[in-house]
Design a protein around this motif. Sequence first.
Motif, short mmCIF file in Angstrom:
data_model
loop_
_atom_site.label_atom_id
_atom_site.label_comp_id
_atom_site.label_asym_id
_atom_site.label_seq_id
_atom_site.Cartn_x
_atom_site.Cartn_y
_atom_site.Cartn_z
N PRO A 96 0.78 -1.06 0.09
CA PRO A 96 -0.11 0.05 -0.12
C PRO A 96 0.92 0.95 -0.02
O PRO A 96 2.03 1.36 0.63
CB PRO A 96 -0.72 -0.19 1.27
CG PRO A 96 -0.23 -0.93 2.12
CD PRO A 96 0.92 -1.90 1.36
N PHE A 97 0.39 2.35 -0.85
CA PHE A 97 1.18 3.65 -0.73
C PHE A 97 0.25 4.70 -1.03
O PHE A 97 -1.05 4.28 -1.51
CB PHE A 97 2.12 3.61 -1.78
CG PHE A 97 1.96 3.52 -3.13
CD1 PHE A 97 1.56 4.49 -3.98
CD2 PHE A 97 1.47 2.20 -3.61
CE1 PHE A 97 1.14 4.38 -5.30
CE2 PHE A 97 0.95 2.11 -5.11
CZ PHE A 97 0.89 3.30 -5.85
N ALA A 98 0.44 5.87 -0.60
CA ALA A 98 -0.59 7.11 -0.45
C ALA A 98 -0.14 7.84 -1.91
O ALA A 98 0.82 7.86 -2.24
CB ALA A 98 -0.36 7.84 0.76
N VAL A 99 -1.23 7.83 -2.73
CA VAL A 99 -1.46 8.76 -3.75
C VAL A 99 -2.27 9.91 -3.65
O VAL A 99 -3.30 9.76 -3.06
CB VAL A 99 -1.34 7.95 -5.07
CG1 VAL A 99 -2.78 6.99 -5.02
CG2 VAL A 99 -1.35 8.48 -6.37
N GLU A 100 -2.10 10.89 -4.39
CA GLU A 100 -3.08 12.15 -4.28
C GLU A 100 -3.85 11.97 -5.57
O GLU A 100 -3.31 11.96 -6.88
CB GLU A 100 -2.21 13.60 -4.34
CG GLU A 100 -3.31 14.62 -4.20
CD GLU A 100 -2.61 16.01 -4.09
OE1 GLU A 100 -2.65 16.72 -3.35
OE2 GLU A 100 -1.33 16.00 -5.07
N VAL A 101 -4.94 12.24 -5.46
CA VAL A 101 -5.80 12.25 -6.53
C VAL A 101 -6.32 13.77 -6.56
O VAL A 101 -6.96 14.35 -5.57
CB VAL A 101 -7.19 11.19 -6.35
CG1 VAL A 101 -8.38 11.71 -7.61
CG2 VAL A 101 -6.70 9.93 -6.44
N GLN A 102 -6.40 14.44 -7.80
CA GLN A 102 -6.59 15.90 -8.07
C GLN A 102 -8.02 16.03 -8.94
O GLN A 102 -8.08 15.18 -9.93
CB GLN A 102 -5.78 16.67 -8.35
CG GLN A 102 -4.50 16.65 -7.51
CD GLN A 102 -3.17 17.21 -8.21
OE1 GLN A 102 -3.15 17.43 -9.46
NE2 GLN A 102 -2.36 17.52 -7.57
N ALA A 103 -8.91 16.99 -8.48
CA ALA A 103 -10.13 17.08 -9.55
C ALA A 103 -10.17 18.57 -9.73
O ALA A 103 -10.07 19.51 -8.50
CB ALA A 103 -11.31 16.33 -8.95
N LEU A 104 -10.63 19.06 -10.81
CA LEU A 104 -10.99 20.23 -11.23
C LEU A 104 -12.60 20.27 -11.85
O LEU A 104 -12.66 19.77 -12.70
CB LEU A 104 -10.00 21.07 -11.86
CG LEU A 104 -10.34 22.62 -12.38
CD1 LEU A 104 -10.47 23.35 -11.01
CD2 LEU A 104 -9.22 23.19 -13.39
N VAL A 105 -13.51 21.01 -11.21
CA VAL A 105 -14.66 21.00 -11.53
C VAL A 105 -15.01 22.71 -11.95
O VAL A 105 -15.04 23.10 -10.85
CB VAL A 105 -15.84 20.45 -10.64
CG1 VAL A 105 -17.15 20.78 -11.48
CG2 VAL A 105 -15.59 18.79 -10.47
N SER A 106 -15.25 22.76 -13.07
CA SER A 106 -15.57 24.34 -13.17
C SER A 106 -16.49 24.58 -14.34
O SER A 106 -16.59 23.78 -15.17
CB SER A 106 -14.16 25.15 -13.79
OG SER A 106 -13.69 24.31 -15.13
#
Length: 170
Positions: free
Chosen positions: A18-28
Amino acid sequence: DPDLPGAAVVMALDGQRPFAVEVQALVSRSWLSIPRRTGLGFDINRLHLLLAVLEKRLKLNFGQSDVYVKIGGGLRMQDPGLDLGLVAALLSSFFDRPAPERAVFWGEVDLNGRIRPVTGHDPRLTQSERLGYAPIFCPASPGRRSAIASVGDLNRVLFGPTQEERTAKK
């Protein structure tokens, strides 16, 4: 930066690690007749399914919004456990409010908006606790009371009741 909306940390699984990963979202807001849906690092069809679930179950309107999503660090992921973190990042960007600082997510979202368990639950939980992540948002497991059962639960915990829920209470 914990004050920025549209980001969530997912405890992903690579094999048994297991490892931590960042998920990014942009709703515009989109000015195009057909809004854009773009994703980097995962299957774009998964994004389409998750947006449809959010629209149906939470009565949110993404039909007039461009949606951009990416996995941090240039990683390519196939882990269905990314779903819950992706939903958290989408909701965070949609409402323009950050997710809780040091929160971590994992779980598969089905077409009814329920959160389903994914492989490697115990290693993900152990690693999350070892790295000091809290709160932990994950599917129900034996002995865990604070699990998230649906996208509605996640939305209420992170951002409060929806407009429809507030109207129904009156």
